[in-house]
Motif scaffolding. Structure first.
Motif, PDB file in Angstrom:
ATOM      1  N   GLY A   1      -0.018  -9.687  41.282  1.00  0.00           N
ATOM      2  CA  GLY A   1      -1.357  -9.360  40.798  1.00  0.00           C
ATOM      3  C   GLY A   1      -1.317  -8.845  39.371  1.00  0.00           C
ATOM      4  N   CYS A   2      -0.363  -7.971  39.081  1.00  0.00           N
ATOM      5  CA  CYS A   2      -0.217  -7.468  37.708  1.00  0.00           C
ATOM      6  C   CYS A   2       0.209  -8.583  36.758  1.00  0.00           C
ATOM      7  CB  CYS A   2       0.804  -6.332  37.673  1.00  0.00           C
ATOM      8  SG  CYS A   2       0.231  -4.832  38.482  1.00  0.00           S
ATOM      9  N   LEU A   3       1.061  -9.468  37.215  1.00  0.00           N
ATOM     10  CA  LEU A   3       1.482 -10.587  36.384  1.00  0.00           C
ATOM     11  C   LEU A   3       0.294 -11.486  36.049  1.00  0.00           C
ATOM     12  CD1 LEU A   3       3.881 -12.123  35.092  1.00  0.00           C
ATOM     13  CD2 LEU A   3       4.028 -13.409  37.230  1.00  0.00           C
ATOM     14  N   ALA A   4      -0.502 -11.822  37.045  1.00  0.00           N
ATOM     15  CA  ALA A   4      -1.678 -12.671  36.804  1.00  0.00           C
ATOM     16  C   ALA A   4      -2.680 -11.963  35.899  1.00  0.00           C
ATOM     17  CB  ALA A   4      -2.331 -13.047  38.136  1.00  0.00           C
ATOM     18  N   GLY A   5      -2.900 -10.671  36.130  1.00  0.00           N
ATOM     19  CA  GLY A   5      -3.813  -9.912  35.277  1.00  0.00           C
ATOM     20  C   GLY A   5      -3.333  -9.864  33.839  1.00  0.00           C
ATOM     21  N   GLY A   6      -2.041  -9.686  33.645  1.00  0.00           N
ATOM     22  CA  GLY A   6      -1.488  -9.665  32.293  1.00  0.00           C
ATOM     23  C   GLY A   6      -1.637 -10.999  31.588  1.00  0.00           C
ATOM     24  N   LEU A   7      -1.411 -12.084  32.326  1.00  0.00           N
ATOM     25  CA  LEU A   7      -1.579 -13.410  31.724  1.00  0.00           C
ATOM     26  C   LEU A   7      -3.035 -13.673  31.350  1.00  0.00           C
ATOM     27  CD1 LEU A   7       0.801 -15.551  33.941  1.00  0.00           C
ATOM     28  CD2 LEU A   7       1.114 -14.911  31.551  1.00  0.00           C
TER      29      LEU A   7
ATOM     30  N   TYR B   1      -4.357 -14.179  27.534  1.00  0.00           N
ATOM     31  CA  TYR B   1      -5.085 -15.385  27.157  1.00  0.00           C
ATOM     32  C   TYR B   1      -6.428 -15.041  26.520  1.00  0.00           C
ATOM     33  CZ  TYR B   1      -7.698 -19.713  27.527  1.00  0.00           C
ATOM     34  OH  TYR B   1      -8.460 -20.809  27.243  1.00  0.00           O
ATOM     35  N   THR B   2      -7.164 -14.118  27.116  1.00  0.00           N
ATOM     36  CA  THR B   2      -8.471 -13.772  26.546  1.00  0.00           C
ATOM     37  C   THR B   2      -8.323 -13.091  25.189  1.00  0.00           C
ATOM     38  OG1 THR B   2      -8.501 -11.716  27.824  1.00  0.00           O
ATOM     39  CG2 THR B   2      -9.643 -13.617  28.761  1.00  0.00           C
ATOM     40  N   ARG B   3      -7.297 -12.293  25.011  1.00  0.00           N
ATOM     41  CA  ARG B   3      -7.096 -11.652  23.708  1.00  0.00           C
ATOM     42  C   ARG B   3      -6.695 -12.678  22.654  1.00  0.00           C
ATOM     43  NH1 ARG B   3      -4.157  -6.134  23.406  1.00  0.00           N
ATOM     44  NH2 ARG B   3      -5.032  -6.418  21.353  1.00  0.00           N
ATOM     45  N   SER B   4      -5.921 -13.675  23.047  1.00  0.00           N
ATOM     46  CA  SER B   4      -5.526 -14.696  22.070  1.00  0.00           C
ATOM     47  C   SER B   4      -6.728 -15.543  21.667  1.00  0.00           C
ATOM     48  CB  SER B   4      -4.425 -15.585  22.627  1.00  0.00           C
ATOM     49  OG  SER B   4      -4.934 -16.449  23.617  1.00  0.00           O
ATOM     50  N   ARG B   5      -7.669 -15.754  22.564  1.00  0.00           N
ATOM     51  CA  ARG B   5      -8.862 -16.524  22.222  1.00  0.00           C
ATOM     52  C   ARG B   5      -9.756 -15.730  21.270  1.00  0.00           C
ATOM     53  NH1 ARG B   5      -8.567 -21.515  22.558  1.00  0.00           N
ATOM     54  NH2 ARG B   5     -10.801 -21.722  22.835  1.00  0.00           N
ATOM     55  N   LYS B   6      -9.759 -14.398  21.364  1.00  0.00           N
ATOM     56  CA  LYS B   6     -10.571 -13.577  20.474  1.00  0.00           C
ATOM     57  C   LYS B   6      -9.983 -13.532  19.065  1.00  0.00           C
ATOM     58  CE  LYS B   6     -12.609 -10.467  23.842  1.00  0.00           C
ATOM     59  NZ  LYS B   6     -12.694  -9.090  24.318  1.00  0.00           N
ATOM     60  N   LEU B   7      -8.687 -13.748  18.940  1.00  0.00           N
ATOM     61  CA  LEU B   7      -8.055 -13.680  17.631  1.00  0.00           C
ATOM     62  C   LEU B   7      -8.407 -14.876  16.762  1.00  0.00           C
ATOM     63  CD1 LEU B   7      -4.503 -12.311  18.520  1.00  0.00           C
ATOM     64  CD2 LEU B   7      -6.422 -11.084  17.507  1.00  0.00           C
ATOM     65  N   GLU B   8      -8.829 -15.980  17.369  1.00  0.00           N
ATOM     66  CA  GLU B   8      -9.229 -17.136  16.588  1.00  0.00           C
ATOM     67  C   GLU B   8     -10.588 -16.852  15.963  1.00  0.00           C
ATOM     68  OE1 GLU B   8      -9.215 -20.681  18.820  1.00  0.00           O
ATOM     69  OE2 GLU B   8      -7.111 -20.528  19.359  1.00  0.00           O
ATOM     70  N   SER B   9     -10.624 -16.841  14.665  1.00  0.00           N
ATOM     71  CA  SER B   9     -11.855 -16.526  13.959  1.00  0.00           C
ATOM     72  C   SER B   9     -12.728 -17.761  13.828  1.00  0.00           C
ATOM     73  CB  SER B   9     -11.532 -15.978  12.565  1.00  0.00           C
ATOM     74  OG  SER B   9     -12.709 -15.816  11.814  1.00  0.00           O
ATOM     75  N   LYS B  10     -14.030 -17.572  13.908  1.00  0.00           N
ATOM     76  CA  LYS B  10     -14.951 -18.683  13.713  1.00  0.00           C
ATOM     77  C   LYS B  10     -15.061 -19.050  12.242  1.00  0.00           C
ATOM     78  CE  LYS B  10     -17.682 -17.575  17.748  1.00  0.00           C
ATOM     79  NZ  LYS B  10     -17.593 -18.632  18.664  1.00  0.00           N
TER      80      LYS B  10
END
Length: 101
Positions: free
Chosen positions: A52-58, A62-71
């Motif tokens: 569960g912690c592994l899936a939550g971390g992934l 993933y969501t943090r990496s998507r936020k780093l992409e600037s529009k």
């Protein structure tokens, strides 16, 4: 114990029914922990927490990496400006856009 024979199956089920009636409202986890293999439920719980912690971390990574992409990234602006109007990589650019060489 082979329970394919009707007599043995009947004896097993009646013994199980007597045990369940006699047990009443006693707590089952206390009896499971006392017997052999009582640590199995704890092991399964720890493995489930780990995955569960592994899936939550992934998911979080993933969501943090998507936020780093600037529009306002030049690549995204190029895609929005040139491909958004129906133009593609093989079509000529409109006025003011990049030209192909």
């Amino acid at each position: 114990m082979n329970c394919s024979e009707p007599r043995q199956l009947q004896a097993l089920l009646s013994a199980l029914l007597r045990e369940l009636r006699r047990g009443g409202n006693t707590s089952a986890p206390a009896r499971l922990a006392a017997g052999p293999g009582g640590d199995a439920s704890l092991y399964i719980l720890l493995i489930m927490i780990f995955y569960g912690c592994l899936a939550g971390g992934l998911i979080l990574a993933y969501t943090r990496s998507r936020k780093l992409e600037s529009k306002h990234d030049p690549y995204h602006l190029y895609i929005e400006r040139d491909w958004g109007r129906g133009g593609g990589p093989g079509q000529p650019a409109e006025e003011g856009g990049p030209t192909e060489v």
